[in-house]
Design a protein around this motif. Structure first.
Motif, PDB file in Angstrom:
ATOM      1  N   ARG A 101       0.250  20.114 -16.317  1.00 35.73           N
ATOM      2  CA  ARG A 101      -0.812  21.128 -16.387  1.00 35.73           C
ATOM      3  C   ARG A 101      -0.296  22.510 -16.041  1.00 35.73           C
ATOM      4  NH1 ARG A 101      -3.667  17.031 -13.534  1.00 35.73           N
ATOM      5  NH2 ARG A 101      -3.260  18.198 -11.618  1.00 35.73           N
ATOM      6  N   GLY A 102       0.927  22.598 -15.511  1.00 36.20           N
ATOM      7  CA  GLY A 102       1.504  23.886 -15.151  1.00 36.20           C
ATOM      8  C   GLY A 102       1.211  24.295 -13.724  1.00 36.20           C
ATOM      9  N   GLU A 103       0.641  23.410 -12.925  1.00 33.04           N
ATOM     10  CA  GLU A 103       0.298  23.741 -11.544  1.00 33.04           C
ATOM     11  C   GLU A 103       1.524  23.662 -10.638  1.00 33.04           C
ATOM     12  OE1 GLU A 103      -2.821  21.024 -10.566  1.00 33.04           O
ATOM     13  OE2 GLU A 103      -4.197  21.894 -12.018  1.00 33.04           O
ATOM     14  N   VAL A 104       2.442  22.756 -10.927  1.00 33.05           N
ATOM     15  CA  VAL A 104       3.674  22.607 -10.157  1.00 33.05           C
ATOM     16  C   VAL A 104       4.815  23.073 -11.045  1.00 33.05           C
ATOM     17  CG1 VAL A 104       5.235  20.967  -9.055  1.00 33.05           C
ATOM     18  CG2 VAL A 104       2.772  20.657  -8.855  1.00 33.05           C
ATOM     19  N   THR A 105       5.635  23.987 -10.522  1.00 32.10           N
ATOM     20  CA  THR A 105       6.728  24.518 -11.345  1.00 32.10           C
ATOM     21  C   THR A 105       8.095  24.032 -10.894  1.00 32.10           C
ATOM     22  OG1 THR A 105       6.821  26.489  -9.953  1.00 32.10           O
ATOM     23  CG2 THR A 105       5.446  26.608 -11.938  1.00 32.10           C
ATOM     24  N   ASP A 106       8.161  23.325  -9.780  1.00 36.98           N
ATOM     25  CA  ASP A 106       9.447  22.840  -9.275  1.00 36.98           C
ATOM     26  C   ASP A 106       9.724  21.442  -9.831  1.00 36.98           C
ATOM     27  OD1 ASP A 106      11.760  22.384  -7.934  1.00 36.98           O
ATOM     28  OD2 ASP A 106      10.896  22.509  -5.918  1.00 36.98           O
ATOM     29  N   ILE A 107      10.519  21.403 -10.887  1.00 35.32           N
ATOM     30  CA  ILE A 107      10.827  20.132 -11.546  1.00 35.32           C
ATOM     31  C   ILE A 107      11.615  19.213 -10.619  1.00 35.32           C
ATOM     32  CG2 ILE A 107      12.941  20.976 -12.625  1.00 35.32           C
ATOM     33  CD1 ILE A 107      10.484  18.492 -14.198  1.00 35.32           C
ATOM     34  N   ALA A 108      12.391  19.786  -9.693  1.00 36.45           N
ATOM     35  CA  ALA A 108      13.169  18.950  -8.769  1.00 36.45           C
ATOM     36  C   ALA A 108      12.247  18.100  -7.899  1.00 36.45           C
ATOM     37  CB  ALA A 108      14.059  19.833  -7.896  1.00 36.45           C
ATOM     38  N   GLN A 146       0.829  -1.208   0.000  1.00 34.32           N
ATOM     39  CA  GLN A 146       0.000   0.000   0.000  1.00 34.32           C
ATOM     40  C   GLN A 146       0.863   1.258   0.000  1.00 34.32           C
ATOM     41  OE1 GLN A 146      -2.660  -0.482   3.316  1.00 34.32           O
ATOM     42  NE2 GLN A 146      -4.051  -1.822   2.184  1.00 34.32           N
ATOM     43  N   ASP A 147       1.980   1.229   0.733  1.00 28.79           N
ATOM     44  CA  ASP A 147       2.896   2.371   0.742  1.00 28.79           C
ATOM     45  C   ASP A 147       3.493   2.607  -0.644  1.00 28.79           C
ATOM     46  OD1 ASP A 147       2.420   2.724   3.431  1.00 28.79           O
ATOM     47  OD2 ASP A 147       4.321   1.799   4.080  1.00 28.79           O
ATOM     48  N   VAL A 148       3.888   1.540  -1.311  1.00 22.32           N
ATOM     49  CA  VAL A 148       4.446   1.671  -2.661  1.00 22.32           C
ATOM     50  C   VAL A 148       3.396   2.228  -3.612  1.00 22.32           C
ATOM     51  CG1 VAL A 148       5.333   0.384  -4.647  1.00 22.32           C
ATOM     52  CG2 VAL A 148       6.199  -0.103  -2.367  1.00 22.32           C
ATOM     53  N   SER A 149       2.183   1.734  -3.484  1.00 26.05           N
ATOM     54  CA  SER A 149       1.094   2.237  -4.330  1.00 26.05           C
ATOM     55  C   SER A 149       0.846   3.717  -4.082  1.00 26.05           C
ATOM     56  CB  SER A 149      -0.178   1.429  -4.059  1.00 26.05           C
ATOM     57  OG  SER A 149      -1.246   1.914  -4.841  1.00 26.05           O
ATOM     58  N   ALA A 150       0.888   4.131  -2.820  1.00 26.47           N
ATOM     59  CA  ALA A 150       0.673   5.541  -2.491  1.00 26.47           C
ATOM     60  C   ALA A 150       1.790   6.421  -3.050  1.00 26.47           C
ATOM     61  CB  ALA A 150       0.580   5.713  -0.978  1.00 26.47           C
ATOM     62  N   VAL A 151       3.033   5.937  -2.977  1.00 25.14           N
ATOM     63  CA  VAL A 151       4.165   6.699  -3.506  1.00 25.14           C
ATOM     64  C   VAL A 151       4.029   6.839  -5.019  1.00 25.14           C
ATOM     65  CG1 VAL A 151       6.665   6.597  -3.915  1.00 25.14           C
ATOM     66  CG2 VAL A 151       5.753   6.148  -1.647  1.00 25.14           C
ATOM     67  N   GLN A 152       3.620   5.776  -5.698  1.00 21.45           N
ATOM     68  CA  GLN A 152       3.450   5.840  -7.148  1.00 21.45           C
ATOM     69  C   GLN A 152       2.291   6.758  -7.527  1.00 21.45           C
ATOM     70  OE1 GLN A 152       3.193   1.662  -8.191  1.00 21.45           O
ATOM     71  NE2 GLN A 152       5.338   1.647  -8.810  1.00 21.45           N
ATOM     72  N   ALA A 153       1.208   6.731  -6.753  1.00 25.11           N
ATOM     73  CA  ALA A 153       0.070   7.615  -7.025  1.00 25.11           C
ATOM     74  C   ALA A 153       0.478   9.075  -6.836  1.00 25.11           C
ATOM     75  CB  ALA A 153      -1.106   7.261  -6.123  1.00 25.11           C
ATOM     76  N   LYS A 154       1.241   9.353  -5.784  1.00 23.03           N
ATOM     77  CA  LYS A 154       1.715  10.721  -5.537  1.00 23.03           C
ATOM     78  C   LYS A 154       2.606  11.190  -6.676  1.00 23.03           C
ATOM     79  CE  LYS A 154       4.721  13.367  -2.525  1.00 23.03           C
ATOM     80  NZ  LYS A 154       5.790  13.260  -1.573  1.00 23.03           N
ATOM     81  N   SER A 155       3.480  10.306  -7.132  1.00 27.08           N
ATOM     82  CA  SER A 155       4.375  10.638  -8.227  1.00 27.08           C
ATOM     83  C   SER A 155       3.587  10.949  -9.501  1.00 27.08           C
ATOM     84  CB  SER A 155       5.342   9.492  -8.481  1.00 27.08           C
ATOM     85  OG  SER A 155       6.089   9.717  -9.646  1.00 27.08           O
ATOM     86  N   GLY A 156       2.610  10.114  -9.788  1.00 24.63           N
ATOM     87  CA  GLY A 156       1.775  10.341 -10.971  1.00 24.63           C
ATOM     88  C   GLY A 156       1.000  11.636 -10.884  1.00 24.63           C
ATOM     89  N   ALA A 157       0.483  11.939  -9.690  1.00 21.32           N
ATOM     90  CA  ALA A 157      -0.268  13.178  -9.501  1.00 21.32           C
ATOM     91  C   ALA A 157       0.638  14.397  -9.665  1.00 21.32           C
ATOM     92  CB  ALA A 157      -0.917  13.188  -8.126  1.00 21.32           C
ATOM     93  N   MET A 158       1.867  14.305  -9.139  1.00 22.50           N
ATOM     94  CA  MET A 158       2.798  15.424  -9.286  1.00 22.50           C
ATOM     95  C   MET A 158       3.200  15.629 -10.744  1.00 22.50           C
ATOM     96  SD  MET A 158       5.286  15.337  -5.969  1.00 22.50           S
ATOM     97  CE  MET A 158       6.036  16.912  -6.377  1.00 22.50           C
ATOM     98  N   GLN A 159       3.387  14.529 -11.463  1.00 23.13           N
ATOM     99  CA  GLN A 159       3.755  14.637 -12.872  1.00 23.13           C
ATOM    100  C   GLN A 159       2.613  15.258 -13.669  1.00 23.13           C
ATOM    101  OE1 GLN A 159       4.971  10.965 -14.673  1.00 23.13           O
ATOM    102  NE2 GLN A 159       5.266  11.877 -16.682  1.00 23.13           N
ATOM    103  N   ALA A 160       1.388  14.829 -13.396  1.00 23.88           N
ATOM    104  CA  ALA A 160       0.239  15.391 -14.095  1.00 23.88           C
ATOM    105  C   ALA A 160       0.082  16.875 -13.762  1.00 23.88           C
ATOM    106  CB  ALA A 160      -1.031  14.623 -13.722  1.00 23.88           C
ATOM    107  N   ALA A 161       0.307  17.243 -12.491  1.00 27.14           N
ATOM    108  CA  ALA A 161       0.202  18.648 -12.098  1.00 27.14           C
ATOM    109  C   ALA A 161       1.286  19.476 -12.789  1.00 27.14           C
ATOM    110  CB  ALA A 161       0.319  18.776 -10.579  1.00 27.14           C
ATOM    111  N   TYR A 162       2.482  18.905 -12.951  1.00 32.00           N
ATOM    112  CA  TYR A 162       3.550  19.607 -13.652  1.00 32.00           C
ATOM    113  C   TYR A 162       3.181  19.818 -15.118  1.00 32.00           C
ATOM    114  CZ  TYR A 162       8.101  20.798 -15.564  1.00 32.00           C
ATOM    115  OH  TYR A 162       9.121  21.426 -16.217  1.00 32.00           O
TER     116      TYR A 162
END
Length: 121
Positions: free
Chosen positions: A79-86, A61-77
């Protein structure tokens, strides 16, 4: 004092890249320290089989949550919502490491199962 190439030239971008690199390294080190402090906690009051199953389930479940967070951050990037590529790259790297660790655990469990099955022969 002006940098080579004018106000936004190569020297400015190199210093920005180095600062970004230092920030990524600092965040990575902080993440490792948090994980070392909050290491796996043993289950209390359960049978060994249940604690192993619950530990394995929790880890998945932890691995799944980390992957979901990563996917959400990539999608937000994207869309231009997240500007910190690091931050996005750090999340992607963390998800990759978590998946690789899970894959190695799976391989070890499969190998142990096969060894046990060979013992009966």
């Amino acid at each position: 004092m002006s940098s080579v190439g004018g106000a936004g030239g190569p020297m400015t971008s190199i210093s920005q890249i180095m600062a970004l690199r230092q920030e990524v390294l600092a965040r990575s080190e902080a993440l490792q320290q948090v994980r070392a402090v909050n290491g796996p906690q043993p289950a209390q009051g359960t049978q060994p089989a249940n604690s192993f199953a619950s530990a394995l389930n929790g880890a998945l479940q932890d691995v799944s949550a980390v992957q979901a967070k990563s996917g959400a951050m990539q999608a937000a990037y994207e869309r231009g919502e997240v500007t910190d590529i690091a931050k996005v790259m750090l999340a992607r790297q963390e998800a990759g490491v978590a998946f690789e660790a899970t894959l190695q655990v799976r391989n070890k469990l499969l190998s142990a199962y096969q060894d046990i099955m060979r013992m009966g022969s």
